[in-house]
Write an enzyme that holds these catalytic residues in place. Structure first.
Site, PDB file in Angstrom:
ATOM      1  N   ASN A  44       0.838  -1.194   0.000  1.00 34.85           N
ATOM      2  CA  ASN A  44       0.000   0.000   0.000  1.00 34.85           C
ATOM      3  C   ASN A  44       0.878   1.251   0.000  1.00 34.85           C
ATOM      4  O   ASN A  44       1.877   1.304   0.714  1.00 34.85           O
ATOM      5  CB  ASN A  44      -0.893  -0.025   1.248  1.00 34.85           C
ATOM      6  CG  ASN A  44      -1.948   1.060   1.227  1.00 34.85           C
ATOM      7  OD1 ASN A  44      -1.637   2.244   1.199  1.00 34.85           O
ATOM      8  ND2 ASN A  44      -3.209   0.655   1.247  1.00 34.85           N
ATOM      9  N   HIS A  55      -2.824  -0.040  -3.620  1.00 28.07           N
ATOM     10  CA  HIS A  55      -3.043  -0.930  -2.477  1.00 28.07           C
ATOM     11  C   HIS A  55      -2.030  -2.070  -2.593  1.00 28.07           C
ATOM     12  O   HIS A  55      -1.264  -2.133  -3.559  1.00 28.07           O
ATOM     13  CB  HIS A  55      -4.473  -1.457  -2.507  1.00 28.07           C
ATOM     14  CG  HIS A  55      -5.482  -0.490  -1.955  1.00 28.07           C
ATOM     15  ND1 HIS A  55      -6.749  -0.869  -1.572  1.00 28.07           N
ATOM     16  CD2 HIS A  55      -5.403   0.838  -1.709  1.00 28.07           C
ATOM     17  CE1 HIS A  55      -7.413   0.187  -1.120  1.00 28.07           C
ATOM     18  NE2 HIS A  55      -6.615   1.235  -1.193  1.00 28.07           N
ATOM     19  N   GLU A  57      -2.366  -5.268  -3.312  1.00 26.97           N
ATOM     20  CA  GLU A  57      -2.544  -6.114  -4.498  1.00 26.97           C
ATOM     21  C   GLU A  57      -2.331  -5.338  -5.791  1.00 26.97           C
ATOM     22  O   GLU A  57      -1.720  -5.846  -6.741  1.00 26.97           O
ATOM     23  CB  GLU A  57      -3.945  -6.742  -4.497  1.00 26.97           C
ATOM     24  CG  GLU A  57      -4.234  -7.645  -3.298  1.00 26.97           C
ATOM     25  CD  GLU A  57      -4.828  -6.902  -2.107  1.00 26.97           C
ATOM     26  OE1 GLU A  57      -4.486  -5.710  -1.894  1.00 26.97           O
ATOM     27  OE2 GLU A  57      -5.648  -7.499  -1.402  1.00 26.97           O
ATOM     28  N   SER A  82      -7.474  -9.166   4.059  1.00 25.00           N
ATOM     29  CA  SER A  82      -8.647  -9.439   3.223  1.00 25.00           C
ATOM     30  C   SER A  82      -8.854  -8.300   2.212  1.00 25.00           C
ATOM     31  O   SER A  82      -8.850  -7.130   2.583  1.00 25.00           O
ATOM     32  CB  SER A  82      -9.879  -9.568   4.126  1.00 25.00           C
ATOM     33  OG  SER A  82     -10.973 -10.045   3.397  1.00 25.00           O
ATOM     34  N   CYS A  84      -9.976  -5.382  -0.324  1.00 23.48           N
ATOM     35  CA  CYS A  84     -11.058  -4.403  -0.476  1.00 23.48           C
ATOM     36  C   CYS A  84     -11.768  -4.664  -1.806  1.00 23.48           C
ATOM     37  O   CYS A  84     -11.351  -5.514  -2.594  1.00 23.48           O
ATOM     38  CB  CYS A  84     -10.481  -2.989  -0.443  1.00 23.48           C
ATOM     39  SG  CYS A  84      -9.661  -2.520  -1.988  1.00 23.48           S
ATOM     40  N   CYS A  87      -9.373  -4.194  -4.953  1.00 25.43           N
ATOM     41  CA  CYS A  87      -8.406  -5.274  -5.160  1.00 25.43           C
ATOM     42  C   CYS A  87      -9.123  -6.580  -5.518  1.00 25.43           C
ATOM     43  O   CYS A  87      -8.610  -7.375  -6.309  1.00 25.43           O
ATOM     44  CB  CYS A  87      -7.515  -5.411  -3.938  1.00 25.43           C
ATOM     45  SG  CYS A  87      -6.467  -3.943  -3.732  1.00 25.43           S
ATOM     46  N   ASP A 148     -10.379   7.542   4.196  1.00 25.65           N
ATOM     47  CA  ASP A 148     -10.991   7.521   2.865  1.00 25.65           C
ATOM     48  C   ASP A 148     -12.274   6.708   2.777  1.00 25.65           C
ATOM     49  O   ASP A 148     -13.070   6.898   1.863  1.00 25.65           O
ATOM     50  CB  ASP A 148      -9.987   7.013   1.825  1.00 25.65           C
ATOM     51  CG  ASP A 148      -9.422   5.643   2.196  1.00 25.65           C
ATOM     52  OD1 ASP A 148      -9.566   5.232   3.363  1.00 25.65           O
ATOM     53  OD2 ASP A 148      -8.833   4.992   1.317  1.00 25.65           O
TER      54      ASP A 148
END
Lengths: 164, 164
Positions: A44, A55, A57, A82, A84, A87, A148
């Site tokens: 990230n 991010h 990923e 996990s 978002c 991603c 955000d």
């Protein structure tokens, strides 16, 4: 490469981001053929680059560069947290067939369920190191973590879903 | 700002990308309050940056920088082309409540249906200029267009869905 080794690379990326003052989420894209080439790794960079799209990923996909569809379809995405919705979508776009997730205690959106619904194999390791690093960061910089995405809300997609 | 003006900005971005030799998909994120500030605008940069994550919508979010949740939740995303899974996810992640799409004839993934399912308002304009620009590009550089997503397949999510 086995899952523990793949997740260890993702965790190294998360740690690197933490040390840079950023959000400690890391990932790695690893070929599931042959010896398991690391196609890309990243973390990230919301804080470091002021970017809402780097991010764990997606930074990993960026660092992997332009790949052919066949590379994605023979790979596993390792991520410390996990995924978002963005991603999740990136994994679906590139038809990555398998995702190994460090933990989903500190954050879980609709992504895991949607990935499974679309035929992706999802493995949740429940890794203590990944969880502790995220808990530490959220405790230290809650304003960055919540900046955000905003206030707590309940997703309708799954009664067991924890969201932020 | 009305939808035609918002989409015109997205189309300018798509044209810019085409002129750069890139994939002609553009987007703009516009505030739905006050006079309609352009929060960000951008275009696909797969070719220009060798990036699989700089799509029209995500490049727009990147160019908008770090925003508060309240900015996203009071905005509209304009895009020349029906969003892919990743851009669909980005719109959901940031809780952008409204998406205006230039056209969905040359590409349509599961995104539109999933956005609606998650409560996003989706407007498809069926704009001829957007469609003609994409058709021109796909005709000229099919190998770039098909490079990363691969062969034709049929998504199960919607019988009317056209996919690549």
């Amino acid at each position: 490469m086995d899952d523990a080794a793949g997740l260890a690379i993702a965790y190294e990326e998360a740690q690197k981001s933490y040390e840079e003052g950023g959000i400690p989420i890391g990932a790695a894209l690893i070929s599931s053929t042959g010896t398991g080439t690391v196609l890309g790794r990243g973390h990230n960079q919301r804080v470091q680059l002021g970017s809402p799209i780097h991010h764990g990923e997606t930074a990993t996909l960026l660092n992997a560069g332009r790949l052919l569809a066949s590379s994605y379809s023979n790979s596993t995405m390792y991520t410390t947290l996990s995924p978002c919705d963005m991603c999740t979508g990136a994994i679906l776009l590139y038809k990555i067939p398998r995702v190994v997730i460090g933990e989903n205690s500190t954050f879980r959106a609709a992504g895991e369920d949607y990935l499974r619904q679309r035929g992706v194999e999802v493995v949740v390791v429940d890794d203590q190191e990944c969880r502790m690093l995220m808990e530490r960061f959220i405790g230290e910089k809650p304003e960055v973590w919540w900046e955000d995405i905003g206030e707590l809300s309940i997703l309708n997609s799954s009664p067991s879903t924890k969201v932020k």
